[in-house]
Design an enzyme around this catalytic site. Structure first.
Site, mmCIF file in Angstrom:
data_model
loop_
_atom_site.group_PDB
_atom_site.id
_atom_site.type_symbol
_atom_site.label_atom_id
_atom_site.label_comp_id
_atom_site.label_asym_id
_atom_site.label_seq_id
_atom_site.Cartn_x
_atom_site.Cartn_y
_atom_site.Cartn_z
ATOM 1 N N ASP A 165 11.516 13.382 -17.778
ATOM 2 C CA ASP A 165 10.814 13.165 -16.502
ATOM 3 C C ASP A 165 9.647 12.197 -16.699
ATOM 4 O O ASP A 165 9.401 11.334 -15.856
ATOM 5 C CB ASP A 165 10.310 14.487 -15.922
ATOM 6 C CG ASP A 165 9.443 14.231 -14.696
ATOM 7 O OD1 ASP A 165 9.968 13.714 -13.705
ATOM 8 O OD2 ASP A 165 8.228 14.491 -14.757
ATOM 9 N N ARG A 178 10.244 4.923 -12.323
ATOM 10 C CA ARG A 178 10.311 4.980 -10.853
ATOM 11 C C ARG A 178 9.059 4.369 -10.230
ATOM 12 O O ARG A 178 9.122 3.699 -9.194
ATOM 13 C CB ARG A 178 10.459 6.441 -10.390
ATOM 14 C CG ARG A 178 11.841 7.011 -10.635
ATOM 15 C CD ARG A 178 11.835 8.528 -10.496
ATOM 16 N NE ARG A 178 11.334 8.973 -9.219
ATOM 17 C CZ ARG A 178 10.652 10.101 -9.020
ATOM 18 N NH1 ARG A 178 10.386 10.912 -10.027
ATOM 19 N NH2 ARG A 178 10.240 10.424 -7.819
ATOM 20 N N HIS A 184 2.691 26.381 -7.755
ATOM 21 C CA HIS A 184 2.537 24.927 -7.923
ATOM 22 C C HIS A 184 2.154 24.305 -6.593
ATOM 23 O O HIS A 184 2.738 24.626 -5.557
ATOM 24 C CB HIS A 184 3.854 24.310 -8.409
ATOM 25 C CG HIS A 184 3.772 22.819 -8.546
ATOM 26 N ND1 HIS A 184 3.192 22.212 -9.627
ATOM 27 C CD2 HIS A 184 4.170 21.816 -7.722
ATOM 28 C CE1 HIS A 184 3.239 20.900 -9.468
ATOM 29 N NE2 HIS A 184 3.817 20.628 -8.322
ATOM 30 N N LYS A 222 9.609 20.352 -14.605
ATOM 31 C CA LYS A 222 8.403 20.764 -15.344
ATOM 32 C C LYS A 222 8.078 22.238 -15.068
ATOM 33 O O LYS A 222 7.695 22.978 -15.971
ATOM 34 C CB LYS A 222 7.217 19.872 -14.957
ATOM 35 C CG LYS A 222 7.369 18.459 -15.523
ATOM 36 C CD LYS A 222 6.333 17.499 -14.985
ATOM 37 C CE LYS A 222 6.630 17.064 -13.587
ATOM 38 N NZ LYS A 222 6.102 15.810 -13.122
ATOM 39 N N SER A 258 11.918 16.146 -10.334
ATOM 40 C CA SER A 258 10.819 15.823 -11.244
ATOM 41 C C SER A 258 9.842 17.003 -11.327
ATOM 42 O O SER A 258 9.494 17.487 -12.412
ATOM 43 C CB SER A 258 10.114 14.558 -10.735
ATOM 44 O OG SER A 258 8.871 14.384 -11.344
HETATM 45 N N1 URA Z 1 4.943 14.639 -8.749
HETATM 46 C C1 URA Z 1 5.836 14.696 -9.762
HETATM 47 O O1 URA Z 1 5.642 15.402 -10.745
HETATM 48 N N2 URA Z 1 6.971 13.960 -9.648
HETATM 49 C C2 URA Z 1 7.255 13.185 -8.590
HETATM 50 O O2 URA Z 1 8.310 12.570 -8.550
HETATM 51 C C3 URA Z 1 6.307 13.130 -7.547
HETATM 52 C C4 URA Z 1 5.153 13.875 -7.654
#
Ligand code: URA
Length: 435
Positions: A161, A168, A82, A187, A183
């Protein structure tokens, strides 16, 4: 349990238990906890922070808020990669076939671009007919048969999320380390890999502008990954200038293909070899990083990595001939040079501005619904430390709208600074976290 009491507890600087975090995330996902209470909680977390146990509990609760992918019926150790995102970051396009050619199964979910950063799924769609919304069953079968598949994120992946990130975004609570780490990792963990290699970008084109923040984020994410039982490593890398030379969807695909042919830019090739070496070691295909790097170099020189890309493109509906002859990719109508206004050395590039230039040309999304022009973008000729003469080309710009190209040219020139003194090239790999 009452959300009100949890807000007070966090506001006063106390740690929330796993049970309390589960209650909060479940309640928010199913609509029982309203946005205004969750906003207050996010602000309390922003100021009071979360400890390691709380951050892990939040990640797991968000991961479990929706569908999780079970990859156990795919043979071998699945290693995911990632990147926290940047400009010209086409790494997955070259890296995935490289490691697959060395025997590590690649079962990857990727995202689309938003703002100044691009996304793998958009780039792959530069191959006419390429399908990224495949069924999970086909996805797994394909990995078992050819060793590689990449699909778009399913709609029900970590829905907590999705909701929380949107909240947010409008309550000034994005840039908190625990919230960002949980976050991203919710994923990644939902996507089911056995081990994770994180490329955490730092610099003017990255989310984390300061190096110390990138290291702190890498540590948080590595702790979460390992805490969740996934072998995780974080590599902090430079994003003070675009990666490689190409910025823009089809242009980046072509650069990734050239890299698989052994003609890639130095920095991009090095990044692929570094990340790939960790993937091979974590996937138990090599005992040492050195052995892994040699395997990856052989995958390139033997043509196996390029053939793996062709196989992958064909399996997902694209025409594999495009891999061997890149003149098939759609080309922009207008091609213009951006000339240097001065003699000297390139001393600085405001990297996210280069991403914005590509976006202005039509290569990125202003909103989630925007349709992007895959043919536009830029090929840089000069990066930090390079010597340049007045009038020499800094970059070639590809566009389909002269007005947009003029706007992009102005932004581009403002993003470059020059010095009379020689400047050192930036270090690509800043450090490794979790080894
Ligand atoms: N990318 C994400 O998936 N979440 C965040 O909080 C910031 C960047």
């Amino acid at each position: 349990m009452r959300m009100y009491d949890l807000i007070v507890k966090k506001r006063n600087g106390n740690a929330l238990s796993q049970e309390e975090i589960n209650f909060m995330i479940e309640g928010y996902t199913n609509g029982q906890i309203p946005d205004y209470q969750m906003s207050a909680m996010m602000m309390a977390i922003y100021f009071q922070g979360m400890d390691k146990d709380e951050t892990l509990a939040l990640t797991m609760a968000m991961m479990n808020s929706g569908e999780t992918l079970d990859l156990s019926d795919i043979n071998g150790i699945k290693v995911d990669k990632h990147s926290t995102g940047g400009v010209g970051d086409k790494t997955s396009l070259a890296l995935a076939p490289m490691v697959a050619a060395c025997g590590v199964p690649v079962a990857k979910m990727s995202g689309r671009g938003l703002g100044h950063t691009g996304g793998t799924i958009d780039k792959l769609e530069s191959f006419e007919g390429f399908c990224t919304s495949i069924e999970t069953k086909q996805f797994k079968n394909q990995v078992n048969s050819i060793g590689i598949a990449i699909m778009g994120q399913t709609a029900n992946l970590a829905p907590a999320d999705k909701k929380l990130y949107a909240l947010r975004d409008v309550t000034a609570t994005v840039d908190n380390m625990s919230l960002i780490a949980s976050s991203i990792m919710s994923k990644k963990l939902a996507a089911g890999a056995d081990a994770i290699v994180l490329d955490v970008k730092t610099g003017s084109g990255a989310f984390m502008k300061k190096e110390e923040d990138a290291f702190a984020l890498a540590k948080e994410m590595v702790d979460i990954g390992n805490g969740a039982g996934k072998n995780t490593v974080g590599i902090v890398t430079n994003m003070d200038e675009p990666l490689g030379y190409a910025v823009g969807n089809a242009l980046e695909v072509i650069e990734a293909i050239e890299t698989l042919k052994g003609n890639g830019p130095k920095d991009f090739t090095k990044l692929c070899l570094t990340l790939g070496s960790y993937m091979l070691v974590k996937g138990k295909k090599a005992d040492t990083l050195e052995e892994a790097e040699n395997m990856l170099k052989y995958a390139i020189s033997s043509g196996k990595a390029l053939d793996k890309l062709a196989e992958f493109v064909e399996a997902q509906g694209g025409n594999k001939e495009w891999v061997y002859d890149t003149s098939h990719f759609k080309q922009a109508e207008f091609v213009e040079e951006i000339s240097s206004p001065t003699d000297g050395y390139v001393s600085q590039i405001i990297c996210d501005e280069i991403g914005i230039c590509s976006l202005i040309l039509g290569g990125g999304r202003e909103t989630k619904e925007s349709i992007i022009d895959l043919s536009v973008g830029l090929i840089l000729h000069k990066k930090i430390g390079d010597k340049v003469k007045k009038g020499e080309s800094l970059a070639t710009m590809y566009g389909n709208d002269k007005g947009k190209m003029e706007t992009a040219r102005g932004r581009f020139l403002k993003a470059y600074s020059f010095s009379k003194e020689q400047i050192e090239k930036p270090l690509l790999i800043k450090g490794i976290v979790g080894e």
